[in-house]
Design a protein around this motif. Structure first.
Motif, mmCIF file in Angstrom:
data_model
loop_
_atom_site.group_PDB
_atom_site.id
_atom_site.type_symbol
_atom_site.label_atom_id
_atom_site.label_comp_id
_atom_site.label_asym_id
_atom_site.label_seq_id
_atom_site.Cartn_x
_atom_site.Cartn_y
_atom_site.Cartn_z
ATOM 1 N N GLU A 1 38.932 28.523 10.171
ATOM 2 C CA GLU A 1 38.751 28.991 8.788
ATOM 3 C C GLU A 1 39.650 30.198 8.522
ATOM 4 O O GLU A 1 40.300 30.313 7.481
ATOM 5 C CB GLU A 1 37.268 29.336 8.573
ATOM 6 C CG GLU A 1 36.851 29.539 7.146
ATOM 7 C CD GLU A 1 37.193 28.356 6.238
ATOM 8 O OE1 GLU A 1 37.287 27.217 6.754
ATOM 9 O OE2 GLU A 1 37.432 28.593 5.045
ATOM 10 N N VAL A 2 39.694 31.096 9.505
ATOM 11 C CA VAL A 2 40.563 32.280 9.374
ATOM 12 C C VAL A 2 42.004 31.835 9.184
ATOM 13 O O VAL A 2 42.730 32.312 8.315
ATOM 14 C CB VAL A 2 40.433 33.177 10.629
ATOM 15 C CG1 VAL A 2 41.577 34.184 10.723
ATOM 16 C CG2 VAL A 2 39.081 33.900 10.631
ATOM 17 N N ASP A 3 42.395 30.832 9.981
ATOM 18 C CA ASP A 3 43.769 30.347 9.918
ATOM 19 C C ASP A 3 44.083 29.750 8.542
ATOM 20 O O ASP A 3 45.157 29.924 7.989
ATOM 21 C CB ASP A 3 43.963 29.258 10.985
ATOM 22 C CG ASP A 3 45.282 29.438 11.718
ATOM 23 O OD1 ASP A 3 45.561 28.718 12.686
ATOM 24 O OD2 ASP A 3 46.070 30.349 11.304
ATOM 25 N N ARG A 4 43.057 29.133 7.968
ATOM 26 C CA ARG A 4 43.255 28.341 6.747
ATOM 27 C C ARG A 4 43.161 29.190 5.476
ATOM 28 O O ARG A 4 43.871 28.967 4.505
ATOM 29 C CB ARG A 4 42.165 27.245 6.702
ATOM 30 C CG ARG A 4 42.522 25.994 5.952
ATOM 31 C CD ARG A 4 41.456 24.906 6.006
ATOM 32 N NE ARG A 4 40.143 25.278 6.514
ATOM 33 C CZ ARG A 4 39.605 24.789 7.640
ATOM 34 N NH1 ARG A 4 40.308 23.964 8.379
ATOM 35 N NH2 ARG A 4 38.393 25.138 8.037
ATOM 36 N N ASP A 5 42.272 30.173 5.462
ATOM 37 C CA ASP A 5 41.914 30.891 4.224
ATOM 38 C C ASP A 5 42.991 31.912 3.830
ATOM 39 O O ASP A 5 43.217 32.903 4.539
ATOM 40 C CB ASP A 5 40.576 31.619 4.438
ATOM 41 C CG ASP A 5 40.088 32.280 3.149
ATOM 42 O OD1 ASP A 5 38.882 32.541 3.059
ATOM 43 O OD2 ASP A 5 40.930 32.555 2.270
ATOM 44 N N PRO A 6 43.680 31.705 2.719
ATOM 45 C CA PRO A 6 44.758 32.620 2.309
ATOM 46 C C PRO A 6 44.239 34.027 1.982
ATOM 47 O O PRO A 6 44.988 34.988 1.995
ATOM 48 C CB PRO A 6 45.338 31.943 1.068
ATOM 49 C CG PRO A 6 44.264 31.041 0.569
ATOM 50 C CD PRO A 6 43.464 30.612 1.755
ATOM 51 N N GLN A 7 42.914 34.148 1.748
ATOM 52 C CA GLN A 7 42.348 35.468 1.435
ATOM 53 C C GLN A 7 42.241 36.331 2.699
ATOM 54 O O GLN A 7 42.089 37.525 2.651
ATOM 55 C CB GLN A 7 40.923 35.286 0.856
ATOM 56 C CG GLN A 7 40.882 34.523 -0.462
ATOM 57 C CD GLN A 7 41.548 35.332 -1.570
ATOM 58 O OE1 GLN A 7 41.359 36.542 -1.668
ATOM 59 N NE2 GLN A 7 42.358 34.632 -2.362
ATOM 60 N N ILE A 8 42.254 35.638 3.830
ATOM 61 C CA ILE A 8 42.069 36.369 5.108
ATOM 62 C C ILE A 8 43.435 36.566 5.762
ATOM 63 O O ILE A 8 44.189 35.612 5.962
ATOM 64 C CB ILE A 8 41.137 35.585 6.059
ATOM 65 C CG1 ILE A 8 39.753 35.409 5.419
ATOM 66 C CG2 ILE A 8 41.015 36.299 7.403
ATOM 67 C CD1 ILE A 8 38.821 34.508 6.225
ATOM 68 N N SER A 9 43.736 37.835 6.113
ATOM 69 C CA SER A 9 45.038 38.131 6.730
ATOM 70 C C SER A 9 44.922 38.484 8.210
ATOM 71 O O SER A 9 45.916 38.544 8.917
ATOM 72 C CB SER A 9 45.692 39.321 6.003
ATOM 73 O OG SER A 9 45.761 39.042 4.633
ATOM 74 N N ALA A 10 43.680 38.732 8.646
ATOM 75 C CA ALA A 10 43.478 39.072 10.064
ATOM 76 C C ALA A 10 41.992 38.929 10.346
ATOM 77 O O ALA A 10 41.181 38.773 9.413
ATOM 78 C CB ALA A 10 43.945 40.496 10.350
ATOM 79 N N ALA A 11 41.627 38.977 11.595
ATOM 80 C CA ALA A 11 40.184 38.842 11.933
ATOM 81 C C ALA A 11 39.847 39.697 13.149
ATOM 82 O O ALA A 11 40.709 40.025 13.970
ATOM 83 C CB ALA A 11 39.856 37.378 12.220
ATOM 84 N N VAL A 12 38.567 40.055 13.216
ATOM 85 C CA VAL A 12 38.013 40.750 14.386
ATOM 86 C C VAL A 12 36.922 39.859 14.948
ATOM 87 O O VAL A 12 36.141 39.279 14.189
ATOM 88 C CB VAL A 12 37.422 42.127 13.974
ATOM 89 C CG1 VAL A 12 36.489 42.658 15.067
ATOM 90 C CG2 VAL A 12 38.539 43.119 13.684
ATOM 91 N N ILE A 13 36.898 39.687 16.256
ATOM 92 C CA ILE A 13 35.783 38.994 16.921
ATOM 93 C C ILE A 13 34.879 40.063 17.517
ATOM 94 O O ILE A 13 35.327 40.897 18.316
ATOM 95 C CB ILE A 13 36.267 38.032 18.028
ATOM 96 C CG1 ILE A 13 37.123 36.906 17.433
ATOM 97 C CG2 ILE A 13 35.069 37.451 18.780
ATOM 98 C CD1 ILE A 13 37.695 35.940 18.473
#
Ligand code: T1G
Length: 696
Positions: A48-60
């Protein structure tokens, strides 16, 4: 930041769609193990992170007390379920956007592998990182042997993967395992780093080159690992995989790793080590005690400042208790205080603790002459001379000054605690807390209940063990309780082997090849032959004359050879190293002559099978007599107090694997030759006859 906190409903994994940095939160109590649901949720979230243009980075990040502590060990007995962790972890690394791990608690096994595949890692200063799979008879199965060397180099990776040790965040930073230490708000700091990485070239661990050490050092590293493993297979296999990382592309290395992981997961050693892992936790839960409230304990009194008393004082001070040590006179007290101070000074010198921590610990330990200053204690433990009359008088005197509710504990190794309790007006408050030397190091604690120990006193012992970070085993009174009773039995069988033709160093070598860190004769020299000698003399009047008695150890003691502390026992010691001593060889050969035996060469396999049969038979008698409730109680004692190889799962777990029939055959053969003490245990005979096992 748009507060688009909408989470998918993938069970234990939530995707919180903060823009531009999303948070993937794992919430799978108690330790966020990567169960199938966690793996599926994590894979869905990273896609989802990879796909969603609103998301530019993620924290686990993880909820609860720790980052992911590894794969779910409970799943190992079942067929592997997709998605497999390596695939999930590869998806994290392949993500087109920066993914940062926010680690608190301990990132272990698969948890550490998740962090390694992230593009950066931020940790709480108190966090830990490790790949402890070898402790379960496994190798890392999701890229750990291939990615860790790419971050920290071969040498450090070999150390961490083959030892399974956990490194604190500061060391992880120094090694290059993590990028930053959090200054307070871990998630904020991780999101900050993720934001900095947006639109930057991603540093994918799998694409880094391995900083290879020279080939000779590498091969020495692998050989040294196998020697130290003492028969455990996983460390050597892990070393091979780490060394391969320097010559194989990531995916080829991961394929070899996965193949090895699946092979070892099906192995007997891994089944035994997983059994040991859960047994250490199960042993703290006694049927009928789970609802009993332990008594409040904070103030500890210790009577006796000798080796054991000092070690016990350190164990309690390390766990944050208020400790008071008493002795009969100033000189003995000063010697004890010096002993305690020396231990802490050595820990400061080795860098294990800071000088400030030492001073803090020493401040929590008070000293006094005489027991009158113990009247405010919640628990008093005696570690005085191993003599029943001395202990009975002491307990009578303690009984007179201690307030109601104070627990009276004895650290005796052998004596009948029912008789010690009978010297008081409060037998229900009396319990055995049998520590093992060095008491501040050894994990095992035998909690010995008398016929009258109150349930809440037993619960208090279990609670204390958890606070001391020790492994408790509750048992009833018998001579030697569990471990020492079994040790006495198999040490006698070892002495029979001497009369028949073996020499001490051959018996020790055979048992060290079996996986014991030290054979019984070397252990005797370490503990001191005089202690067992005193016990044999005490038991002499009750000894069954029909049982074969070997007096070689008595002769050594009569010659003043008490082991390391006198420079000679079963071995001669020069410079701390043990050497075969012709004096002992002559004593042994003379014993054979007196027994009328023609000495023969005894194969290591015979030594191992006879010693194992002696252990299993006595362990089964302990079960039959209800000295302990369960087979795992005995297995945990033998693994954590007597060095029985954990990769064999303990004597009773292994007996099931070897087969009770062959073990019973060995026991019956010895019974015919060695006398009544060697009669087969009823439980062994009945299980062998019915095909039952110790662990159904
Ligand atoms: N799986 C399942 N249950 C686990 C677990 C695990 N990995 N770790 C702990 N538990 C349970 C434990 O049985 C107990 O349950 C409860 O959690 C609290 O544990 C693919 C293949 C994390 C340092 O080896 O070292 O990842 O008894 O009492 O003292 O390469 O647990 O309450 O019912 O020990 O605070 C590698 C093992 C797995 C870590 C916390 N990971 N765990 O200690 O609590 S293999 C490990 C620990 C792997 C990958 C490979 C400790 C801890 P219950 P606890 P603690």
């Amino acid at each position: 930041m748009t507060d688009m906190a909408s989470a998918n409903d993938a069970g234990p994994v939530r995707l919180v769609r903060n823009a531009p940095v999303a948070v993937i939160e794992i919430d799978n109590p108690p330790v966020n193990a990567t169960s199938q649901a966690v793996r599926a949720g994590l894979l869905a979230a990273i896609r989802e992170v990879d796909r969603d243009p609103q998301i530019s980075a993620a924290v686990i990040a993880c909820a609860g007390r720790t980052f992911v502590a590894g794969a779910d060990i409970r799943e190992f007995g079942q067929p592997p379920q997709e998605p497999h962790l390596p695939d999930v972890i590869n998806a994290i690394e392949a993500c087109s956007k920066p993914v940062v791990a926010a680690v608190h608690g301990t990132a272990l096994g698969g948890g550490c592998e998740i962090a390694l595949a992230c593009h950066a890692r931020v940790a709480d200063p108190g966090a830990g990182f490790g790949l402890p799979e070898v402790k379960l008879g496994l190798v890392p199965g999701a890229g750990g042997t291939q990615r860790l060397p790419r971050l920290v180099g071969l040498e450090a990776a070999l150390d961490l993967v083959t030892s399974g040790r956990t490194v604190k965040a500061a060391e992880a930073l120094r090694l290059g395992l993590i990028d930053r230490l959090s200054s307070g708000d871990l998630r904020r700091d991780a999101m900050e780093l993720a934001r900095e990485l947006i639109d930057q070239p991603l540093r994918r661990t799998g694409e880094l080159n391995v900083d290879a050490m020279n080939a000779e050092a590498a091969s020495e590293g692998g050989a040294d690992v196998r020697r130290k493993a003492r028969g455990a297979e996983a460390p050597g296999r892990a070393a091979e995989l780490v060394l391969l990382s320097a010559s194989l592309p990531l995916q080829d290395g991961m394929a070899r790793e996965r193949e090895t992981f699946l092979e070892l997961r099906a192995s007997r050693q891994s089944a035994a080590l997983r059994h040991a892992f859960f047994a250490e936790r199960e042993v703290t839960r006694l049927p009928g005690l789970d609802s009993i409230e332990p008594r409040p304990v904070q103030k500890i009194g210790i009577v006796g400042a000798g080796t054991m008393g000092s070690g016990i004082a350190i164990a309690f001070a390390d766990a944050g208790f208020d400790v008071k040590v008493v002795e009969t006179g100033e000189q003995a007290l000063a010697a004890g205080q010096a002993r305690i101070t020396e231990v802490y000074d050595k820990q400061v010198a080795s860098g294990r603790i800071t000088a400030a921590a030492r001073d803090e610990r020493l401040r929590t330990i008070g000293y006094a002459v005489g027991i009158s200053s113990l009247s405010d204690r919640d628990l008093v433990i005696e570690a005085v001379f191993e003599d029943l009359d001395v202990k009975r008088v002491l307990f009578r005197d303690l009984d007179a000054i201690l307030p109601p509710g104070t627990v009276l504990a004895t650290n005796t190794s052998y004596l009948d605690i029912n008789l010690i309790a009978a010297a008081t007006s409060r037998p229900a408050d009396v319990v055995g807390l049998h520590f093992f030397s060095p008491a501040n190091v050894m994990k095992l604690l035998e909690i010995v209940r008398t016929d009258r120990t109150a349930p809440d006193v037993i619960a208090t012992g279990l609670s204390l063990a958890k606070r001391l970070r020790k492994i408790p085993v509750v048992c009833r009174v018998c001579d030697g309780f569990v471990g020492n009773r079994i040790l006495s039995r198999y040490r006698l069988q070892a002495e029979y082997l001497l009369e028949e033709g073996a020499l001490p160093h051959e018996v020790d070598a055979a048992l060290e090849a079996f996986g014991f860190p030290m054979g019984p004769f070397a252990v005797s020299d370490l503990a001191g032959l005089d202690i067992a000698w005193a016990r044999r003399k005490r038991l002499a009047p009750t000894r069954d004359p029909r049982e074969r008695y070997v007096d070689i150890a008595d002769r050594l003691c009569e010659a003043g050879r008490f082991g390391r502390k006198t420079g000679a026992g079963w071995y001669r010691y020069t410079g701390g190293k043990r050497q075969v001593d012709p004096f002992v060889t002559e004593l042994v050969e003379e014993a054979s002559r007196r027994r009328g035996l023609t000495r023969r060469s005894v194969p290591a396999e015979e030594i191992q099978s006879r010693i194992r049969a002696a252990i299993v038979n006595e362990a089964c008698k302990i079960l039959d007599e209800r000295i302990v409730e369960r087979p795992l109680d005995v297995d945990v004692v033998m693994m954590h107090g007597y060095g029985y190889p954990a990769w064999r799962g303990g004597p009773l777990f292994e007996a099931d694997t070897v087969g009770l029939g062959p073990i019973l055959d060995t026991v019956q053969e010895r019974a015919e030759r060695d006398g009544p003490g060697w009669d087969p245990a009823d439980g062994l005979v009945s299980r062998a006859a019915s095909g039952a096992t110790f662990y159904p």
